[in-house]
Design an enzyme around this catalytic site. Structure first.
Site, short mmCIF file in Angstrom:
data_model
loop_
_atom_site.label_atom_id
_atom_site.label_comp_id
_atom_site.label_asym_id
_atom_site.label_seq_id
_atom_site.Cartn_x
_atom_site.Cartn_y
_atom_site.Cartn_z
N ASN A 9 14.70 -3.91 2.96
CA ASN A 9 13.59 -4.45 3.79
C ASN A 9 12.37 -3.70 3.61
O ASN A 9 11.85 -2.77 3.92
CB ASN A 9 13.98 -4.06 5.33
CG ASN A 9 12.84 -4.38 6.52
OD1 ASN A 9 11.93 -5.32 6.31
ND2 ASN A 9 12.95 -4.08 7.48
N LYS A 11 9.48 -4.70 4.64
CA LYS A 11 8.48 -4.49 5.75
C LYS A 11 7.00 -5.09 5.51
O LYS A 11 7.11 -6.01 4.54
CB LYS A 11 8.33 -3.05 6.17
CG LYS A 11 9.74 -2.55 6.71
CD LYS A 11 9.78 -1.37 7.45
CE LYS A 11 11.31 -0.68 7.60
NZ LYS A 11 11.23 0.38 8.44
N SER A 213 16.11 5.91 7.09
CA SER A 213 16.16 7.05 6.13
C SER A 213 17.20 7.10 5.21
O SER A 213 17.67 8.38 4.90
CB SER A 213 15.90 8.21 6.85
OG SER A 213 14.63 8.16 7.75
P1 13P Z 1 13.66 3.38 6.40
O1 13P Z 1 14.74 3.35 5.42
O2 13P Z 1 12.24 3.63 5.88
O3 13P Z 1 13.99 4.60 7.32
O4 13P Z 1 13.72 2.02 7.16
C1 13P Z 1 14.68 1.73 7.81
C2 13P Z 1 14.55 0.43 8.03
O5 13P Z 1 14.02 0.17 9.23
C3 13P Z 1 15.18 -0.75 7.54
O6 13P Z 1 15.10 -1.98 8.44
#
Ligand code: 13P
Length: 252
Positions: A9, A11, A213
Site C-alpha cells: 500500500n 499510500k 510496521s
Molecule cells: P506501515 O507498514 O508503514 O506500518 O503501514 C501499514 C499500512 O497501513 C498498510 O496498509
C-alpha cells in the site's frame, strides 16, 4: 491451503514516473517467486503506468479506495468499473487512515465491499483497533464489530473471494509491530467470526493479512503463524529491496 498474499500500500507516495522505476526494480528481484501473490496498490494517478509495467508478470494491481456508486456527480471519486478497466483486481477498503481522516465508517465500508464484489473486484477489507482500545482490553470486540459490519449482507459467494487485513492502528507507521502471538490471536478470532457469519469452510479459505510496521526482519515470524496469510505493507513497500525481502518472508 491458502496462498499467501503480500500487498504494497503505497499510500500517497510516488508519481507515475517514480512508480515505474520502483516496479522495474521489484520485478527483477521477485521474478522467481511463484508461491506468493504479489499486489501493488499505487495512488490512482500511477495505476495506469504500473498496470502497463506489470503486464506479462504475475504481479497484480490494486487501488487504495473506491466509491460505491457506478457514476454521477461525485467529485473526486472513482468507480469500481474505472479501476477494473485499468487492470485492477484488488481494492483496499476501510483503511484506518480513511476512517480517521476521511470519515469512512463501518457503514460506508460495507457499501463499498458490496459494490466491489458485485463488480468483480476483490476487496481487501481493513480492520484494526486503536491503542486505547487495545489498552482497555477491547481489541477483539472492536475488530469483531468491524468485520461483522463490513460483511453485513454480503452473500457467501462474495465473502469467500474477499481478503481481510488486520492492521492494529497503533502499529501502522510507528515501528511498533504487533508480536506474532498478538497478531495470531486476533487473526484466529477473525477466522472464527467468519466461520460464524458463513461457515467453517469459507472461513478456512479466506486470506487474512497482517499490516503494521512489517519489515524484512519481522515478516517471516509473522507469516509463519497459522492464521496469518501474508501482509499489507506500507512504508517498507516503497523500496524494492525491502518489499522483496518481505515477499520472500511469505514463501513457504
Ligand atoms: P506501515 O507498514 O508503514 O506500518 O503501514 C501499514 C499500512 O497501513 C498498510 O496498509
Amino acid at each position: 491451503m491458502r496462498r499467501p498474499i503480500v500487498a504494497g500500500n503505497w499510500k500517497m507516495n510516488k508519481t507515475a514516473q517514480e512508480a515505474v522505476a520502483l516496479v522495474v526494480e521489484l520485478k527483477e528481484l521477485v521474478s522467481d517467486v511463484k508461491d506468493v501473490e504479489i499486489v501493488l496498490c499505487p495512488p490512482f494517478t500511477a495505476l495506469e503506468a504500473v498496470s502497463r509495467c506489470i503486464e506479462g508478470s504475475d504481479i497484480c494491481l490494486g487501488a487504495q479506495d473506491m466509491f460505491w456508486e457506478k457514476s454521477g456527480p461525485y467529485t473526486g471519486e472513482v468507480s469500481a468499473e474505472m479501476l477494473l478497466t485499468l487492470g485492477c483486481k484488488y481494492v483496499i477498503l476501510g483503511h484506518s487512515e480513511r476512517r480517521t481522516h476521511f470519515g469512512e465508517t463501518n457503514q460506508t465500508v460495507n457499501r463499498k465491499v458490496k459494490t466491489a464484489l458485485e463488480s468483480g473486484l476483490v476487496p481487501i477489507v481493513c480492520v484494526g483497533e486503536r491503542l486505547e482500545e487495545r489498552r482497555s482490553g477491547d481489541a477483539k470486540k472492536v475488530v469483531e464489530d468491524q468485520v461483522t459490519r463490513a460483511f453485513d449482507g454480503v452473500p457467501l459467494g462474495g465473502a469467500e473471494r474477499a481478503v481481510v487485513a488486520y492492521e492494529p492502528v497503533w502499529a501502522i507507521g510507528t515501528g511498533l509491530t504487533a508480536t506474532p502471538d498478538q497478531a495470531q490471536e486476533v487473526h484466529s478470532h477473525i477466522r472464527q467470526i467468519l466461520a460464524e457469519l458463513y461457515n467453517a469452510e469459507v472461513a478456512e479459505g479466506i486470506r487474512i493479512q497482517y499490516g503494521g510496521s512489517i519489515k524484512p526482519e519481522n515478516a517471516r515470524d509473522l507469516f509463519a503463524q497459522q492464521d496469518i496469510d501474508g501482509g499489507l505493507v506500507g512504508g517498507a513497500s516503497l523500496k524494492a529491496e525491502s518489499f522483496a525481502g518481505i515477499i520472500r518472508g511469505a514463501q513457504l
